[in-house]
Design a protein around this motif. Structure first.
Motif, PDB file in Angstrom:
ATOM      1  N   GLY A 167       0.841  -1.022  -0.088  1.00 18.79           N
ATOM      2  CA  GLY A 167      -0.019  -0.268   0.085  1.00 18.79           C
ATOM      3  C   GLY A 167       0.846   1.254   0.037  1.00 18.79           C
ATOM      4  O   GLY A 167       0.227   2.313   0.038  1.00 18.79           O
ATOM      5  N   GLN A 168       2.117   1.145  -0.104  1.00 11.98           N
ATOM      6  CA  GLN A 168       2.978   2.220  -0.300  1.00 11.98           C
ATOM      7  C   GLN A 168       2.579   3.256  -1.317  1.00 11.98           C
ATOM      8  O   GLN A 168       2.732   4.701  -1.115  1.00 11.98           O
ATOM      9  CB  GLN A 168       4.330   2.089  -0.383  1.00 11.98           C
ATOM     10  CG  GLN A 168       4.978   0.887   0.505  1.00 11.98           C
ATOM     11  CD  GLN A 168       4.989  -0.535  -0.083  1.00 11.98           C
ATOM     12  OE1 GLN A 168       3.724  -0.928  -0.757  1.00 11.98           O
ATOM     13  NE2 GLN A 168       5.951  -1.325  -0.434  1.00 11.98           N
ATOM     14  N   GLY A 169       1.912   2.870  -2.491  1.00 12.42           N
ATOM     15  CA  GLY A 169       1.756   3.647  -3.591  1.00 12.42           C
ATOM     16  C   GLY A 169       0.577   4.378  -3.286  1.00 12.42           C
ATOM     17  O   GLY A 169      -0.021   5.417  -4.169  1.00 12.42           O
ATOM     18  N   ASP A 170      -0.471   3.999  -2.073  1.00 16.33           N
ATOM     19  CA  ASP A 170      -1.559   4.547  -2.062  1.00 16.33           C
ATOM     20  C   ASP A 170      -1.759   5.737  -1.159  1.00 16.33           C
ATOM     21  O   ASP A 170      -2.643   6.489  -1.117  1.00 16.33           O
ATOM     22  CB  ASP A 170      -2.713   3.393  -1.468  1.00 16.33           C
ATOM     23  CG  ASP A 170      -2.615   2.427  -2.406  1.00 16.33           C
ATOM     24  OD1 ASP A 170      -2.659   2.428  -3.497  1.00 16.33           O
ATOM     25  OD2 ASP A 170      -2.797   1.315  -1.801  1.00 16.33           O
ATOM     26  N   LYS A 171      -0.599   5.889  -0.495  1.00 23.05           N
ATOM     27  CA  LYS A 171      -0.308   7.116   0.493  1.00 23.05           C
ATOM     28  C   LYS A 171      -0.245   8.280  -0.148  1.00 23.05           C
ATOM     29  O   LYS A 171       0.251   8.299  -1.727  1.00 23.05           O
ATOM     30  CB  LYS A 171       0.734   6.797   1.120  1.00 23.05           C
ATOM     31  CG  LYS A 171       0.808   5.736   2.218  1.00 23.05           C
ATOM     32  CD  LYS A 171       2.085   5.582   3.003  1.00 23.05           C
ATOM     33  CE  LYS A 171       1.745   4.301   4.215  1.00 23.05           C
ATOM     34  NZ  LYS A 171       0.975   3.381   4.043  1.00 23.05           N
ATOM     35  N   GLN A 172      -0.339   9.560   0.261  1.00 19.34           N
ATOM     36  CA  GLN A 172      -0.266  10.792  -0.312  1.00 19.34           C
ATOM     37  C   GLN A 172       0.716  11.501   0.509  1.00 19.34           C
ATOM     38  O   GLN A 172       0.430  12.030   1.619  1.00 19.34           O
ATOM     39  CB  GLN A 172      -1.567  11.475  -0.441  1.00 19.34           C
ATOM     40  CG  GLN A 172      -2.641  10.894  -1.693  1.00 19.34           C
ATOM     41  CD  GLN A 172      -1.941  10.956  -2.975  1.00 19.34           C
ATOM     42  OE1 GLN A 172      -1.098  11.972  -3.458  1.00 19.34           O
ATOM     43  NE2 GLN A 172      -2.060  10.113  -3.777  1.00 19.34           N
ATOM     44  N   PRO A 173       1.932  11.884  -0.075  1.00 15.31           N
ATOM     45  CA  PRO A 173       2.445  11.152  -1.138  1.00 15.31           C
ATOM     46  C   PRO A 173       2.861   9.910  -1.000  1.00 15.31           C
ATOM     47  O   PRO A 173       3.172   9.402   0.158  1.00 15.31           O
ATOM     48  CB  PRO A 173       3.756  12.295  -1.198  1.00 15.31           C
ATOM     49  CG  PRO A 173       4.139  12.702   0.188  1.00 15.31           C
ATOM     50  CD  PRO A 173       2.999  12.687   0.723  1.00 15.31           C
TER      51      PRO A 173
END
Length: 102
Positions: free
Chosen positions: A27-33
């Motif tokens: 889920g690292q890519g789902d965080k902002q940023p």
């Protein structure tokens, strides 16, 4: 088996020098940023145990490797570089024998 395949794919992707981050997808890519260095590849292995064909259900193990590429493009002239990188990733992974699997 899944662990060995993911480890082999991760090792193979180290050949793509442009990649700054290769890791399992938690889920690292789902965080902002996103909590990654760019360009990044996130790997996931999905398993489906049920297959239905013509109304007949059978239990089979199907595995699907998901390779998610995350890039940050700061300049307009760089926006097409993603396709070169995708081609490099495909060439590195496709038709390669990894622990008995292609």
């Amino acid at each position: 088996m899944i662990k060995e395949i993911l480890m082999a794919v991760e090792e193979r992707l180290k050949e793509v020098e442009e990649l700054a981050y290769v890791e399992l997808d938690w889920g690292q890519g789902d965080k902002q940023p996103p909590a990654v260095k760019f360009p990044a590849v996130l790997l996931a292995m999905n398993r489906e145990d049920v297959d239905e064909h013509l109304g007949v259900r059978s239990f089979v193990g199907k595995y699907e490797l998901s390779v998610k590429l995350l890039m940050l493009t700061l300049h307009r002239e760089d926006r097409y570089e993603v396709y070169d990188l995708l081609d490099k990733i495909k060439a590195t992974l496709h038709s390669k024998h990894i622990d008995g699997y292609f």
